[in-house]
Design an enzyme around this catalytic site. Structure first.
Site, mmCIF file in Angstrom:
data_model
loop_
_atom_site.group_PDB
_atom_site.id
_atom_site.type_symbol
_atom_site.label_atom_id
_atom_site.label_comp_id
_atom_site.label_asym_id
_atom_site.label_seq_id
_atom_site.Cartn_x
_atom_site.Cartn_y
_atom_site.Cartn_z
ATOM 1 N N SER A 318 0.578 -1.421 -0.094
ATOM 2 C CA SER A 318 -0.342 0.214 -0.430
ATOM 3 C C SER A 318 0.874 1.453 -0.344
ATOM 4 C CB SER A 318 -0.982 0.078 1.126
ATOM 5 O OG SER A 318 -2.141 1.125 1.253
ATOM 6 N N ASP A 329 10.347 5.055 -10.324
ATOM 7 C CA ASP A 329 9.740 6.216 -11.619
ATOM 8 C C ASP A 329 10.352 7.461 -12.258
ATOM 9 O OD1 ASP A 329 8.183 4.558 -12.481
ATOM 10 O OD2 ASP A 329 6.602 5.853 -12.484
ATOM 11 N N LYS A 343 -0.582 -4.289 -3.246
ATOM 12 C CA LYS A 343 -1.827 -3.780 -2.888
ATOM 13 C C LYS A 343 -1.555 -1.896 -3.005
ATOM 14 C CE LYS A 343 -5.025 -2.420 -0.166
ATOM 15 N NZ LYS A 343 -5.419 -1.440 -0.372
#
Length: 447
Positions: A318, A329, A343
């Site tokens: 999460s 990224d 998740k």
């Protein structure tokens, strides 16, 4: 017509009147029903809602009418069972909560709650420990990630759903509960008797400059986040200030076994390493209101752009995946370890009229490059694995830091190879920057 004849004809008149009324109602219902059905049909097209609801209503009617045990067929029990089945069939994170379950969930949103301090999930029908929270009774007792809970106080968890298990794990502080645990790595089955406590989750732990035998000539800072709570970003900011004052040149953020927490807290943690107004994560769902973008704050504290590594594993879920995915990224961090839990979905909690509630998956998280997290996880830049024995030793090391008595001789031989790989990666970055003549390479450059 005499009175006797009038009385004789009255039932016939009443019958004709009722028949006429029924015809009118049928015609009205057919006309209106067709209009409503056509309106809904225009929206739902191929989904024959009315026909399927009629099947459900007929099944409930037959169960109530013919099922042998009359005590098990109240409307509430049948409706709740149907709701539970519907939501469990959608995905592992959508759930139906009876009123007592919903109240328990509301209690758990506070920073303090009674229990064992373990995060559990349902995998392939088994109740599995995702991670024991640090400093909690479950953590101190020696429970490990991936332990399977076979029994709770002697009651088998076979065919037990996640909410039922959580209700049995909860209790008043001071009460004991016995868990029968199957440890997959060793196939060992063992009982753990644990006393419930009020759990207060600490966010940022073990902030330090790594010793010279690990970091070598470089001052590499380290801290781990156990869970994303309201004060997490602020706590981390203070620790980073302290480490910078000690001359920190690079930093390792440990998110292993971090089950997540508050979304805004995870975004604010990213803000410690990224420029203002940077996109961190976005959500997308079928309903426009579920599609949102989350950015770092308009103003963030200016920090040196020191080399950064993040430790992740299958217990990172999460919020941990949001932080790791965003910083990967945006080329701000090297990820070291194993692919995360996966998740990456948003659950909306919707209260129903009877005090029950639905936890319904309504959107998915996407990293800044629009990579989906859900059921895929975030892959590391550098893959480094720990054996089951090494994982046990790592948890033992963390328990020792909380004051739990451990086998020092056993720990003396433990090597955290994932941490070592992260250190090696950061050393490589700093050595390359120094040789390439990057300005301020040893002191690190600023954003």
């Amino acid at each position: 017509m005499d009175k006797a004849a009038a009385r004789a004809s009255f039932p016939a008149m009443k019958k004709r009147l009722l028949q006429s009324l029924v015809v009118v109602l049928v015609v009205f219902n057919v006309v209106v029903g067709v209009r409503v059905y056509q309106a809904i049909g225009a929206q739902e097209k191929d989904d024959a809602g009315y026909a399927n609801i009629a099947v459900f209503a007929r099944a409930m009617q037959l169960i109530r009418q013919d099922y042998v045990d009359e005590k098990k067929v109240t409307y509430e029990e049948l409706t709740h069972a149907a709701m539970r089945g519907m939501l469990n069939n959608l995905d592992p994170h959508s759930q139906f909560m009876e009123p007592k379950d919903f109240k328990g969930m509301q209690d758990d949103t506070n920073s303090r709650f009674g229990g064992l301090g373990i995060v559990v999930a349902q995998r392939d029908g088994a109740i599995v420990i995702v991670t024991p929270m640090e400093d909690s009774p479950g953590f101190k007792a020696g429970l490990l990630p991936n332990d399977q809970i076979v029994k709770i106080d002697g009651q088998s968890t076979d065919k037990m759903d996640q909410n039922e298990a959580i209700n049995l794990l909860r209790g008043d502080p001071g009460q004991k509960v016995t868990l029968t645990i199957l440890r997959p790595g060793t196939k060992e089955i063992k009982d753990f008797t644990i006393v419930r406590e009020n759990i207060k989750v600490a966010s940022v732990k073990d902030a330090k400059i790594l010793p010279a035998e690990v970091g070598g000539d470089f001052k590499i800072g380290y801290a781990r986040i156990t869970q994303f709570n309201v004060p997490t970003a602020e706590e981390l900011s203070k620790k980073l200030d302290e480490l910078q004052a000690k001359g920190m040149q690079a930093f390792i953020l440990d998110l292993r076994y971090n089950p997540g927490g508050l979304l805004n807290s995870a975004v604010d943690v990213c803000g410690q390493f990224l420029p203002p107004k940077t996109l961190v994560v976005s959500t997308e769902g079928r309903v426009p209101s579920q599609s949102r973008q989350y950015h770092t704050a308009d103003t963030v504290k200016s920090r040196p752009r020191f080399p950064l590594a993040i430790l992740i594993n299958g217990g990172s879920a999460s919020g941990s995946e949001i932080v790791a995915g965003a910083l990967k990224d945006l080329n701000r961090a090297i990820l070291v370890g194993e692919t995360t839990f996966g998740k990456g979905s948003v659950q909306s909690v919707i209260q129903l009229q009877d005090g029950s509630a639905m936890r319904l998956t309504t959107a998915k998280y996407y990293t800044p490059s629009h990579t989906v997290i859900h059921e895929h996880g975030v892959a590391p830049t550098i893959r480094a694995t720990l054996t089951g024995e090494q994982e046990r030793m790592l948890m033992m090391q963390r328990r020792e830091e909380t004051g739990v008595e451990t086998d020092h001789k056993e720990l003396s031989n433990f090597r955290d190879t994932q941490l070592e790989r992260a250190v090696d990666a950061l050393k490589g970055v700093m050595i390359y920057a120094d040789k390439a003549g990057v300005p301020g390479a040893k002191k690190t450059s600023t954003n």
